[in-house]
Design an enzyme around this catalytic site. Sequence first.
Site, PDB file in Angstrom:
ATOM      1  N   CYS A   1       1.690   5.175   0.317  1.00  0.00           N
ATOM      2  CA  CYS A   1       1.010   6.288  -0.350  1.00  0.00           C
ATOM      3  C   CYS A   1      -0.503   6.198  -0.208  1.00  0.00           C
ATOM      4  O   CYS A   1      -1.165   7.170   0.181  1.00  0.00           O
ATOM      5  CB  CYS A   1       1.418   6.343  -1.821  1.00  0.00           C
ATOM      6  SG  CYS A   1       1.288   4.765  -2.700  1.00  0.00           S
ATOM      7  N   TYR A   2      -1.069   5.037  -0.520  1.00  0.00           N
ATOM      8  CA  TYR A   2      -2.510   4.873  -0.324  1.00  0.00           C
ATOM      9  C   TYR A   2      -2.880   5.112   1.138  1.00  0.00           C
ATOM     10  O   TYR A   2      -3.888   5.739   1.448  1.00  0.00           O
ATOM     11  CB  TYR A   2      -2.947   3.465  -0.712  1.00  0.00           C
ATOM     12  CG  TYR A   2      -3.200   3.227  -2.173  1.00  0.00           C
ATOM     13  CD1 TYR A   2      -4.052   4.049  -2.912  1.00  0.00           C
ATOM     14  CD2 TYR A   2      -2.621   2.146  -2.829  1.00  0.00           C
ATOM     15  CE1 TYR A   2      -4.306   3.810  -4.251  1.00  0.00           C
ATOM     16  CE2 TYR A   2      -2.869   1.897  -4.168  1.00  0.00           C
ATOM     17  CZ  TYR A   2      -3.714   2.732  -4.878  1.00  0.00           C
ATOM     18  OH  TYR A   2      -3.965   2.495  -6.212  1.00  0.00           O
TER      19      TYR A   2
END
Length: 352
Positions: free
Chosen positions: A151-152
């Site tokens: 996600c990051y």
Amino acid sequence: MIKVGIIGATGYAGGELVRLLLNHRDAEIVWYGSRSYIDQKYGEVYRNMFRLVENVCRDDNLAELAEQVDVIFTATPQGFLAGVLTEEILSKVRVVDLSADYRLQDVAIYEKWYGIEHKSPQFIPEAVYGLCEINRGRITEKTRLVANPGCYTTCAILTAYPLVKEGLIDTDTLIVDAKSGTSGAGRGAKVNNLFCEVNENIKAYSVASHRHTPEIEEQLGYAAGRGVMINFTPHLVPMNRGILVTEYAKLIRKADGSLPSCEEVRAAYDKYYREERFVRVLEQGVCPETRWVEGSNYVDVNFCIDERTGRVIMMGALDNLVKGAAGQAVQNMNLLFGRPEDEGLELVPCFP
């Protein structure tokens, strides 16, 4: 119909996969895998699925599952898939892995940053990094294994990618400051994620050591055509979902000593994202916000040039459970089976 099995269906990312696939006209979930809730009705684990899902949760037997489905999603902790994946399984079924087991091409880097031994490094070379916007051409109906990005990393990479690819920034100066909601840490009970620990608080964590760092560096390195080393600092904020990144880098001055103009920087974003369904380049002066992408597969990006310092400030926002996990996995599944990439993902961001 594409028959689907989900291992880790009762985690946050797995639950989001269920939500998205229930609205996918070409997919049918036939296996809800969950080590913690075997034989319990899925609709009892997640009450939002009451009367929508009548299936009971099953175990995580990939060998048996591979005989029954066309694609397996593994929304599991690092090391799980690497410990059970075999050539026999891959010869029968496609696998989209939401963990980091096959994202990094150098197994030594994986073992250093994740602190575990990789049990099946022989499959790393064929795994395709599933960030569709920059790797779409490699995700085909012949692909057997997709490494779904973190996600990051999804937010950080897509926010900086056009400027790295076009050589507009000095990647040696790149700093990534990121904020995430608590669902990014998963559904497991952890003291640091309790309400009283998180509420009315914001904190940095894994400073200079977060395991998504080499993933960002590797993918931006491909774009730059050379090695990239960044500073990446994540922060935990008291909200359920969402990621906001703010990235800083020195602009590379032109031959006459001037900085690239706002129009030139925007042209780089437009070059790569004008035709992208899920990346929205915002209007000048509008900063991305997590509330405007919540529940959707969109990434909102924008930038601001600071002429005083010669830097560009790049910003991006996404929903960590959708574009940062399950939505991206469905994008990859659609490409694997020749379906429209946005099938099941035409989600309007929910507000408030």
